[in-house]
Design a protein around this motif. Structure first.
Motif, PDB file in Angstrom:
ATOM      1  N   THR A  64       0.792  -1.232   0.000  1.00  0.00           N
ATOM      2  CA  THR A  64       0.000   0.000   0.000  1.00  0.00           C
ATOM      3  C   THR A  64       0.826   1.285   0.000  1.00  0.00           C
ATOM      4  O   THR A  64       0.312   2.352  -0.310  1.00  0.00           O
ATOM      5  N   LYS A  65       2.111   1.200   0.344  1.00  0.00           N
ATOM      6  CA  LYS A  65       2.826   2.433   0.672  1.00  0.00           C
ATOM      7  C   LYS A  65       3.210   3.301  -0.521  1.00  0.00           C
ATOM      8  O   LYS A  65       3.031   4.511  -0.501  1.00  0.00           O
ATOM      9  N   TYR A  66       3.750   2.682  -1.577  1.00  0.00           N
ATOM     10  CA  TYR A  66       4.226   3.483  -2.713  1.00  0.00           C
ATOM     11  C   TYR A  66       3.096   4.295  -3.340  1.00  0.00           C
ATOM     12  O   TYR A  66       3.294   5.431  -3.751  1.00  0.00           O
ATOM     13  N   GLY A  67       1.923   3.704  -3.426  1.00  0.00           N
ATOM     14  CA  GLY A  67       0.824   4.366  -4.129  1.00  0.00           C
ATOM     15  C   GLY A  67      -0.036   5.239  -3.241  1.00  0.00           C
ATOM     16  O   GLY A  67      -1.012   5.830  -3.708  1.00  0.00           O
ATOM     17  N   ARG A  68       0.294   5.329  -1.954  1.00  0.00           N
ATOM     18  CA  ARG A  68      -0.575   6.050  -1.028  1.00  0.00           C
ATOM     19  C   ARG A  68      -0.487   7.576  -1.125  1.00  0.00           C
ATOM     20  O   ARG A  68      -1.526   8.260  -1.119  1.00  0.00           O
ATOM     21  N   PRO A  69       0.741   8.149  -1.188  1.00  0.00           N
ATOM     22  CA  PRO A  69       0.795   9.628  -1.157  1.00  0.00           C
ATOM     23  C   PRO A  69      -0.077  10.306  -2.212  1.00  0.00           C
ATOM     24  O   PRO A  69      -0.766  11.275  -1.907  1.00  0.00           O
ATOM     25  N   ILE A  70      -0.090   9.775  -3.434  1.00  0.00           N
ATOM     26  CA  ILE A  70      -0.884  10.444  -4.471  1.00  0.00           C
ATOM     27  C   ILE A  70      -2.380  10.335  -4.178  1.00  0.00           C
ATOM     28  O   ILE A  70      -3.140  11.271  -4.424  1.00  0.00           O
ATOM     29  N   LEU A  71      -2.816   9.202  -3.612  1.00  0.00           N
ATOM     30  CA  LEU A  71      -4.242   9.065  -3.257  1.00  0.00           C
ATOM     31  C   LEU A  71      -4.616  10.053  -2.159  1.00  0.00           C
ATOM     32  O   LEU A  71      -5.657  10.716  -2.219  1.00  0.00           O
ATOM     33  N   VAL A  72      -3.751  10.151  -1.137  1.00  0.00           N
ATOM     34  CA  VAL A  72      -4.029  11.045  -0.018  1.00  0.00           C
ATOM     35  C   VAL A  72      -4.141  12.491  -0.503  1.00  0.00           C
ATOM     36  O   VAL A  72      -5.005  13.250  -0.073  1.00  0.00           O
ATOM     37  N   ARG A  73      -3.240  12.863  -1.418  1.00  0.00           N
ATOM     38  CA  ARG A  73      -3.213  14.258  -1.866  1.00  0.00           C
ATOM     39  C   ARG A  73      -4.332  14.584  -2.834  1.00  0.00           C
ATOM     40  O   ARG A  73      -4.856  15.694  -2.816  1.00  0.00           O
ATOM     41  N   ALA A  74      -4.647  13.641  -3.728  1.00  0.00           N
ATOM     42  CA  ALA A  74      -5.504  14.014  -4.852  1.00  0.00           C
ATOM     43  C   ALA A  74      -6.935  13.509  -4.743  1.00  0.00           C
ATOM     44  O   ALA A  74      -7.792  13.906  -5.527  1.00  0.00           O
ATOM     45  N   TYR A  75      -7.232  12.643  -3.771  1.00  0.00           N
ATOM     46  CA  TYR A  75      -8.596  12.125  -3.659  1.00  0.00           C
ATOM     47  C   TYR A  75      -9.587  13.254  -3.415  1.00  0.00           C
ATOM     48  O   TYR A  75      -9.340  14.154  -2.609  1.00  0.00           O
ATOM     49  N   ASP A  76     -10.697  13.162  -4.088  1.00  0.00           N
ATOM     50  CA  ASP A  76     -11.776  14.128  -3.885  1.00  0.00           C
ATOM     51  C   ASP A  76     -13.090  13.389  -4.128  1.00  0.00           C
ATOM     52  O   ASP A  76     -13.264  12.777  -5.186  1.00  0.00           O
ATOM     53  N   ALA A  77     -13.976  13.420  -3.157  1.00  0.00           N
ATOM     54  CA  ALA A  77     -15.216  12.637  -3.266  1.00  0.00           C
ATOM     55  C   ALA A  77     -16.039  13.036  -4.483  1.00  0.00           C
ATOM     56  O   ALA A  77     -16.874  12.266  -4.966  1.00  0.00           O
ATOM     57  N   LYS A  78     -15.785  14.237  -4.998  1.00  0.00           N
ATOM     58  CA  LYS A  78     -16.586  14.727  -6.124  1.00  0.00           C
ATOM     59  C   LYS A  78     -16.025  14.324  -7.482  1.00  0.00           C
ATOM     60  O   LYS A  78     -16.574  14.693  -8.525  1.00  0.00           O
ATOM     61  N   MET A  79     -14.899  13.592  -7.484  1.00  0.00           N
ATOM     62  CA  MET A  79     -14.277  13.197  -8.753  1.00  0.00           C
ATOM     63  C   MET A  79     -15.238  12.422  -9.645  1.00  0.00           C
ATOM     64  O   MET A  79     -16.050  11.645  -9.159  1.00  0.00           O
ATOM     65  N   SER A  80     -15.069  12.613 -10.954  1.00  0.00           N
ATOM     66  CA  SER A  80     -15.802  11.793 -11.917  1.00  0.00           C
ATOM     67  C   SER A  80     -15.109  10.433 -12.040  1.00  0.00           C
ATOM     68  O   SER A  80     -13.970  10.270 -11.607  1.00  0.00           O
ATOM     69  N   PHE A  81     -15.785   9.462 -12.640  1.00  0.00           N
ATOM     70  CA  PHE A  81     -15.155   8.158 -12.859  1.00  0.00           C
ATOM     71  C   PHE A  81     -13.902   8.261 -13.741  1.00  0.00           C
ATOM     72  O   PHE A  81     -12.867   7.673 -13.410  1.00  0.00           O
ATOM     73  N   PRO A  82     -13.959   8.990 -14.858  1.00  0.00           N
ATOM     74  CA  PRO A  82     -12.734   9.099 -15.679  1.00  0.00           C
ATOM     75  C   PRO A  82     -11.547   9.687 -14.911  1.00  0.00           C
ATOM     76  O   PRO A  82     -10.421   9.201 -15.033  1.00  0.00           O
ATOM     77  N   GLU A  83     -11.797  10.688 -14.063  1.00  0.00           N
ATOM     78  CA  GLU A  83     -10.708  11.261 -13.258  1.00  0.00           C
ATOM     79  C   GLU A  83     -10.191  10.242 -12.240  1.00  0.00           C
ATOM     80  O   GLU A  83      -8.993  10.159 -11.967  1.00  0.00           O
ATOM     81  N   THR A  84     -11.109   9.471 -11.669  1.00  0.00           N
ATOM     82  CA  THR A  84     -10.732   8.501 -10.648  1.00  0.00           C
ATOM     83  C   THR A  84      -9.855   7.401 -11.246  1.00  0.00           C
ATOM     84  O   THR A  84      -8.866   6.978 -10.638  1.00  0.00           O
ATOM     85  N   VAL A  85     -10.224   6.933 -12.436  1.00  0.00           N
ATOM     86  CA  VAL A  85      -9.423   5.896 -13.098  1.00  0.00           C
ATOM     87  C   VAL A  85      -8.006   6.419 -13.337  1.00  0.00           C
ATOM     88  O   VAL A  85      -7.013   5.722 -13.106  1.00  0.00           O
ATOM     89  N   LYS A  86      -7.914   7.654 -13.759  1.00  0.00           N
ATOM     90  CA  LYS A  86      -6.602   8.270 -13.989  1.00  0.00           C
ATOM     91  C   LYS A  86      -5.785   8.271 -12.706  1.00  0.00           C
ATOM     92  O   LYS A  86      -4.616   7.857 -12.688  1.00  0.00           O
ATOM     93  N   LEU A  87      -6.414   8.724 -11.608  1.00  0.00           N
ATOM     94  CA  LEU A  87      -5.716   8.780 -10.317  1.00  0.00           C
ATOM     95  C   LEU A  87      -5.265   7.383  -9.884  1.00  0.00           C
ATOM     96  O   LEU A  87      -4.118   7.187  -9.442  1.00  0.00           O
ATOM     97  N   LEU A  88      -6.142   6.402 -10.022  1.00  0.00           N
ATOM     98  CA  LEU A  88      -5.789   5.049  -9.599  1.00  0.00           C
ATOM     99  C   LEU A  88      -4.650   4.488 -10.443  1.00  0.00           C
ATOM    100  O   LEU A  88      -3.748   3.819  -9.929  1.00  0.00           O
TER     101      LEU A  88
END
Lengths: 249, 249
Positions: free
Chosen positions: B153-177
């Motif tokens: 879980t560790k390598y991929g966590r910082p970007i999720l913590v910083r960029a997660y937003d409950a209002k994201m669209s699905f296309p944006e979420t796929v990009k973030l993941l």
């Protein structure tokens, strides 16, 4: 835990370390984990330590004593002719300390292990950077692996892997390292500010430029707060995924 | 190892998992770690698994059999009245499987443990997301902790913590993941593509939109390659550090 990074650049060496030590989450303290020995115009040696605090303090104290008592049988790191020999002596000292603690018959919840990053330059040779293992062996940084991390390395690694460039200036490098440390501090309570920094310019043979970033340091805050926005803006510039179902059974 | 993420958004639930399993670095295989049970218009349940493959496969098989043999004493997850009850049944099944393997008297190099992410929706209730521990207990995602990661879980966590937003669209979420998975894949050999994706739209009560990203997927490549440049450009927009020596002893 600890987080510390030693980095080789074209311009020289850069070191950064946190200062938090902990024995459980309810027993945290601040200890320096960066050490420097310098003979102006002749050599500059920097050490970063992660692991059992008693082990790393004993190791540093032994190295320190030998630099002051040259008649000691174990030769001083200030007399070693090359950085490789310095690394050998530091590694042997570390191994001896761990063996002595382990042999005492005491049992400890955590191990007596420690890992070190050693970097520096001795007149007549280039600067070199080593990672020293608790077993007393070590590896050297090269063009393919130009930096070493010790302690809690995972959270801060992706940004280093992506953005490291041997041609970076010191100001850019400090910025990159602060982002990497900030990601780690945000994720792991056992890594914490203040952060120690040492910038060693190639061939300067001085103790380098040292700074400490406190929790409320203005520049550290700027980077920490600016990075979230910078990341979001970076993400938004990549193309969005086009949601097309491959299957909808 | 494994890397899998389950995420709660205003729009619904998003799941992504890798497919690599390994027993040593010289014995790697591809296995699906994402499972879905759907009764159209009534319920949709998705499970992500990390840990011992025999354990997670047995757990899924048991859950699967019970959905097909309703006379079984253990009730099916397709009959549970709420997502909380589904989580209880999945957790009990997981705990039973681990206990049975551990009790057999066999010793294994690695443990029989596994951790699960469970998410879904049953008609009449909202979608819910759970993290299920090998001990058979579980926690639920809320506004403060809107996503769960399992495995590496560790390598991929910082970007999720910083960029997660409950209002994201699905296309944006796929990009973030994909950015989060790419950082992990680049750092840990035991996490690897293809990556499975499931997008569940709130109140749709369908099996959702599923896709698989192969190693050479064009969009995945675009994100992976574009992210390094995007990060460097994001870094360059933050102010550089002003190197002023605090001490130069």
């Amino acid at each position: 835990m600890t987080y510390a990074v030693g980095m080789r650049l074209d311009r020289g060496l850069v070191f950064m370390s946190d200062t938090r030590t902990n024995a459980g989450v309810d027993n945290i303290s601040t200890f320096k984990k960066m050490f420097n020995w310098t003979v102006e115009g002749e050599r500059s040696i920097t050490l970063l330590a992660a692991g059992n605090l008693a082990t790393t303090q004993a190791t540093v104290s032994l190295l320190e004593e030998r630099t002051k008592a040259p008649e000691d049988r174990s030769p001083s790191i200030l007399e070693a002719p090359t950085m490789f020999r310095v690394a050998q002596r530091v590694a042997e000292t570390l191994k001896d300390v761990i063996e002595r603690h382990s042999r005492s018959g005491q049992e400890a919840d955590s191990s007596f292990h420690a890992t070190l990053i050693l970097g520096g330059q001795i007149k007549g040779g280039p600067s070199r950077l080593f990672l020293i293992y608790p077993e007393g062996n070590f590896i050297e940084a090269g063009d393919d692996t130009p930096f070493f991390q010790i302690g809690e390395t995972k959270y801060g690694r992706p940004i280093l892997v992506r953005a490291y460039d041997a041609k970076m200036s010191f100001p850019e490098t400090v910025k990159l390292l602060l982002v990497s440390f900030d990601s780690t501090i945000k994720a792991n309570l056992s890594v914490g500010a203040p952060l120690d920094l040492l910038l060693y310019e190639e061939d300067s043979l001085t103790s380098g430029t040292r700074s400490r970033f406190e929790v409320d340091d203005v520049y550290f805050r700027t980077i920490s707060e600016g990075w979230s926005d910078a990341l979001k803006s970076a993400l938004s510039k990549l193309p969005d995924y086009n949601v097309t179902p491959d299957s909808s059974d």
